[in-house]
Enzyme design. Structure first.
Site, PDB file in Angstrom:
ATOM      1  N   ASP A   1       0.856  -1.189   0.000  1.00 53.04           N
ATOM      2  CA  ASP A   1       0.000   0.000   0.000  1.00 53.04           C
ATOM      3  C   ASP A   1       0.895   1.243   0.000  1.00 53.04           C
ATOM      4  O   ASP A   1       1.904   1.303   0.696  1.00 53.04           O
ATOM      5  CB  ASP A   1      -0.914  -0.003   1.231  1.00 53.04           C
ATOM      6  N   ILE A   2       0.499   2.236  -0.797  1.00 49.62           N
ATOM      7  CA  ILE A   2       1.297   3.459  -0.943  1.00 49.62           C
ATOM      8  C   ILE A   2       1.232   4.313   0.322  1.00 49.62           C
ATOM      9  O   ILE A   2       2.108   5.158   0.549  1.00 49.62           O
ATOM     10  CB  ILE A   2       0.820   4.239  -2.184  1.00 49.62           C
TER      11      ILE A   2
ATOM     12  N   VAL B   1     -11.066   3.207  -3.406  1.00 49.05           N
ATOM     13  CA  VAL B   1     -10.711   2.752  -4.757  1.00 49.05           C
ATOM     14  C   VAL B   1     -11.715   1.672  -5.166  1.00 49.05           C
ATOM     15  O   VAL B   1     -11.833   0.635  -4.496  1.00 49.05           O
ATOM     16  CB  VAL B   1      -9.272   2.197  -4.803  1.00 49.05           C
TER      17      VAL B   1
ATOM     18  N   HIS C   1     -10.571  -5.058  -3.696  1.00 45.41           N
ATOM     19  CA  HIS C   1      -9.246  -5.349  -3.143  1.00 45.41           C
ATOM     20  C   HIS C   1      -9.361  -5.775  -1.695  1.00 45.41           C
ATOM     21  O   HIS C   1     -10.288  -5.399  -0.981  1.00 45.41           O
ATOM     22  CB  HIS C   1      -8.318  -4.134  -3.252  1.00 45.41           C
ATOM     23  N   MET C   2      -8.375  -6.551  -1.271  1.00 49.93           N
ATOM     24  CA  MET C   2      -8.260  -6.983   0.120  1.00 49.93           C
ATOM     25  C   MET C   2      -7.006  -6.361   0.711  1.00 49.93           C
ATOM     26  O   MET C   2      -5.945  -6.384   0.083  1.00 49.93           O
ATOM     27  CB  MET C   2      -8.165  -8.514   0.182  1.00 49.93           C
ATOM     28  N   HIS C   3      -7.151  -5.775   1.907  1.00 46.04           N
ATOM     29  CA  HIS C   3      -5.988  -5.273   2.651  1.00 46.04           C
ATOM     30  C   HIS C   3      -5.436  -6.406   3.521  1.00 46.04           C
ATOM     31  O   HIS C   3      -6.213  -7.142   4.139  1.00 46.04           O
ATOM     32  CB  HIS C   3      -6.389  -4.146   3.601  1.00 46.04           C
TER      33      HIS C   3
HETATM   34  P1  AMP Z   1      -9.887   1.432   0.292  1.00 47.15           P
HETATM   35  O1  AMP Z   1     -10.129   2.556   1.272  1.00 47.15           O
HETATM   36  O2  AMP Z   1     -10.257   0.093   0.854  1.00 47.15           O
HETATM   37  O3  AMP Z   1     -10.508   1.715  -1.066  1.00 47.15           O
HETATM   38  O4  AMP Z   1      -8.327   1.379   0.134  1.00 47.15           O
HETATM   39  C1  AMP Z   1      -7.616   1.849  -0.966  1.00 47.15           C
HETATM   40  C2  AMP Z   1      -6.153   1.699  -0.629  1.00 47.15           C
HETATM   41  O5  AMP Z   1      -5.405   1.808  -1.819  1.00 47.15           O
HETATM   42  C3  AMP Z   1      -5.641   2.781   0.348  1.00 47.15           C
HETATM   43  O6  AMP Z   1      -5.081   2.142   1.488  1.00 47.15           O
HETATM   44  C4  AMP Z   1      -4.585   3.502  -0.484  1.00 47.15           C
HETATM   45  O7  AMP Z   1      -3.473   3.923   0.278  1.00 47.15           O
HETATM   46  C5  AMP Z   1      -4.201   2.457  -1.517  1.00 47.15           C
HETATM   47  N1  AMP Z   1      -3.675   2.979  -2.769  1.00 47.15           N
HETATM   48  C6  AMP Z   1      -4.206   3.962  -3.537  1.00 47.15           C
HETATM   49  N2  AMP Z   1      -3.440   4.183  -4.615  1.00 47.15           N
HETATM   50  C7  AMP Z   1      -2.400   3.310  -4.529  1.00 47.15           C
HETATM   51  C8  AMP Z   1      -1.253   3.045  -5.346  1.00 47.15           C
HETATM   52  N3  AMP Z   1      -1.026   3.722  -6.484  1.00 47.15           N
HETATM   53  N4  AMP Z   1      -0.394   2.092  -4.949  1.00 47.15           N
HETATM   54  C9  AMP Z   1      -0.601   1.416  -3.794  1.00 47.15           C
HETATM   55  N5  AMP Z   1      -1.665   1.602  -2.995  1.00 47.15           N
HETATM   56  C10 AMP Z   1      -2.537   2.556  -3.339  1.00 47.15           C
END
Ligand code: AMP
Ligand code: ZN
Length: 114
Positions: free
Chosen positions: A30-31, A96, A100-102
């Site tokens: 994660d960025i 986003v 996706h899974m964290h």
């Molecule tokens: P969510 O709130 O579940 O939609 O999480 C989206 C995640 O994507 C957040 O933790 C962001 O920090 C991460 N994210 C957004 N853009 C990028 C990127 N270019 N590379 C890596 N992680 C990202």
């Protein structure tokens, strides 16, 4: 989808720090990490939210779990423990809109889920 940031990562249009990949799944750091280990796991096929998985592709949920196991091993946190999270829509905190899974770990996570 052409304007989806995670589809851009899959296409290689935006760089990522890759952690694990197979034919269906990509995992990357994660960025904006919320923990020492914070990895995002995405299906290579675009689905906006988990609500878009239907009977035909629900197996992808298992692929996400299997990838989380791999990621935990690769990051060396499988024994200590970790947390998997899938946010869905606005009140779930989804920002986003590519499913996706964290995977979060590397510190004691809060008992509070939100
Ligand atoms: P969510 O709130 O579940 O939609 O999480 C989206 C995640 O994507 C957040 O933790 C962001 O920090 C991460 N994210 C957004 N853009 C990028 C990127 N270019 N590379 C890596 N992680 C990202
Ligand atoms: Zn996408």
């Amino acid at each position: 989808m052409s304007d989806c940031i995670f589809c851009k990562i899959i296409r290689g249009d935006i760089p990522c720090a890759k952690v694990y990949e197979n034919d269906k799944i990509l995992a990357f750091d994660d960025i904006n990490p919320m923990a020492p280990v914070h990895v995002i796991i995405i299906p290579k096929r675009h689905f906006s939210t988990l609500l878009d998985l239907d009977a035909e592709n629900i197996d992808l949920a298992g692929d996400l779990i299997a990838a989380a196991q791999k990621v935990a091993e690769i990051k060396g946190i499988e024994g200590r423990g970790f947390r998997t999270v899938i946010n869905c829509n606005a009140e779930g905190g989804q920002v986003v809109f590519h499913l996706h899974m964290h995977v979060l770990g590397g510190r004691k996570l809060s008992d509070e889920l939100g």
